[in-house]
Enzyme design. Structure first.
Site, PDB file in Angstrom:
ATOM      1  N   HIS A  60       0.532  -1.614   0.058  1.00 61.79           N
ATOM      2  CA  HIS A  60       0.048  -0.354   0.294  1.00 61.79           C
ATOM      3  C   HIS A  60       0.911   1.335  -0.051  1.00 61.79           C
ATOM      4  CE1 HIS A  60       0.685  -1.169   4.142  1.00 61.79           C
ATOM      5  NE2 HIS A  60       0.643   0.300   5.018  1.00 61.79           N
ATOM      6  N   HIS A  82       0.823   5.039   1.107  1.00 60.94           N
ATOM      7  CA  HIS A  82       0.376   6.424   1.839  1.00 60.94           C
ATOM      8  C   HIS A  82       0.591   7.759   1.571  1.00 60.94           C
ATOM      9  CE1 HIS A  82       1.195   3.794   6.314  1.00 60.94           C
ATOM     10  NE2 HIS A  82       1.866   3.363   5.595  1.00 60.94           N
TER      11      HIS A  82
HETATM   12  P1  5GP Z   1       1.894   0.387   7.025  1.00 56.70           P
HETATM   13  O1  5GP Z   1       2.879   0.611   8.465  1.00 56.70           O
HETATM   14  O2  5GP Z   1       2.444  -0.901   6.941  1.00 56.70           O
HETATM   15  O3  5GP Z   1       2.414   1.007   5.805  1.00 56.70           O
HETATM   16  O4  5GP Z   1       0.360   1.459   7.564  1.00 56.70           O
HETATM   17  C1  5GP Z   1      -0.001   0.712   7.461  1.00 56.70           C
HETATM   18  C2  5GP Z   1      -1.438   1.718   7.513  1.00 56.70           C
HETATM   19  O5  5GP Z   1      -2.435   0.997   8.045  1.00 56.70           O
HETATM   20  C3  5GP Z   1      -1.272   2.166   9.363  1.00 56.70           C
HETATM   21  O6  5GP Z   1      -1.128   3.558   9.084  1.00 56.70           O
HETATM   22  C4  5GP Z   1      -2.111   2.318   9.784  1.00 56.70           C
HETATM   23  O7  5GP Z   1      -2.815   3.269  11.206  1.00 56.70           O
HETATM   24  C5  5GP Z   1      -3.494   2.059   9.575  1.00 56.70           C
HETATM   25  N1  5GP Z   1      -4.517   0.641   9.685  1.00 56.70           N
HETATM   26  C6  5GP Z   1      -4.106  -0.406  10.359  1.00 56.70           C
HETATM   27  N2  5GP Z   1      -5.015  -1.064  10.657  1.00 56.70           N
HETATM   28  C7  5GP Z   1      -6.124  -0.126   9.728  1.00 56.70           C
HETATM   29  C8  5GP Z   1      -7.024  -0.553   9.501  1.00 56.70           C
HETATM   30  O8  5GP Z   1      -7.835  -1.711   9.890  1.00 56.70           O
HETATM   31  N3  5GP Z   1      -7.996   0.036   8.106  1.00 56.70           N
HETATM   32  C9  5GP Z   1      -7.294   1.398   8.242  1.00 56.70           C
HETATM   33  N4  5GP Z   1      -8.427   2.259   7.486  1.00 56.70           N
HETATM   34  N5  5GP Z   1      -6.463   1.762   8.277  1.00 56.70           N
HETATM   35  C10 5GP Z   1      -5.559   0.642   8.846  1.00 56.70           C
END
Ligand code: 5GP
Length: 138
Positions: free
Chosen positions: A102, A104
């Site tokens: 993903h 951001h």
């Molecule tokens: P990563 O650290 O893997 O790049 O980011 C994962 C992102 O997903 C984080 O910014 C976190 O806030 C978000 N996130 C975690 N769980 C959920 C969820 O259940 N729904 C949504 N919409 N975002 C989530």
């Protein structure tokens, strides 16, 4: 490292868990981050499964990047942010917490510090309104 199909974004993509959806097409889902680092923090999630950038098919990357740009512009227009960050983490030591690729899009407001990564949960009504507003600018 292998892909775990039980990860939370895979469940959201399958419709097994809810999200504040901004946009969906054949390639990707766009939704609001529920623990936003700033108002309007959105996530672009390619549908094709990969853990992150390191194991992604290059075709997946080229199909999704135009949408990442569209979302960046729409988030900036909807929130009137002063700038936008594109962030993407690969593996836990680098900050990745959900192991489905993903991107951001994090709006930045002049003079306002970003919240912590994976910090406090946002208000659902506010996320729903932002999702609608960003979708209107896509
Ligand atoms: P990563 O650290 O893997 O790049 O980011 C994962 C992102 O997903 C984080 O910014 C976190 O806030 C978000 N996130 C975690 N769980 C959920 C969820 O259940 N729904 C949504 N919409 N975002 C989530």
């Amino acid at each position: 490292m292998t892909y775990d199909p039980a990860n939370i974004f895979a469940k959201i993509l399958k419709g097994e868990l809810p999200c504040h959806k901004v946009h969906e097409d054949e390639n990707a889902l766009v939704m609001m981050d529920i623990f936003p680092q700033s108002k309007g923090h959105a996530l672009i999630i390619p549908k094709v499964a990969s853990r992150n950038l390191l194991d992604a098919n290059p075709a997946t990357l080229s199909s999704v990047m135009p949408l990442v740009q569209r979302v960046a512009k729409a988030v900036k227009a909807a929130t009137k942010a002063d700038g936008v960050r594109l962030v993407q983490f690969n593996e836990a030591p680098a900050g990745q917490t959900v192991f489905h690729l993903h991107f951001h899009i994090i709006p930045v407001y002049e003079g306002v510090a970003l919240g912590t990564h994976g910090g406090g949960k946002a208000d659902d009504a506010e996320l729903a309104a932002l999702a609608k507003d960003i979708a209107a600018h896509l």
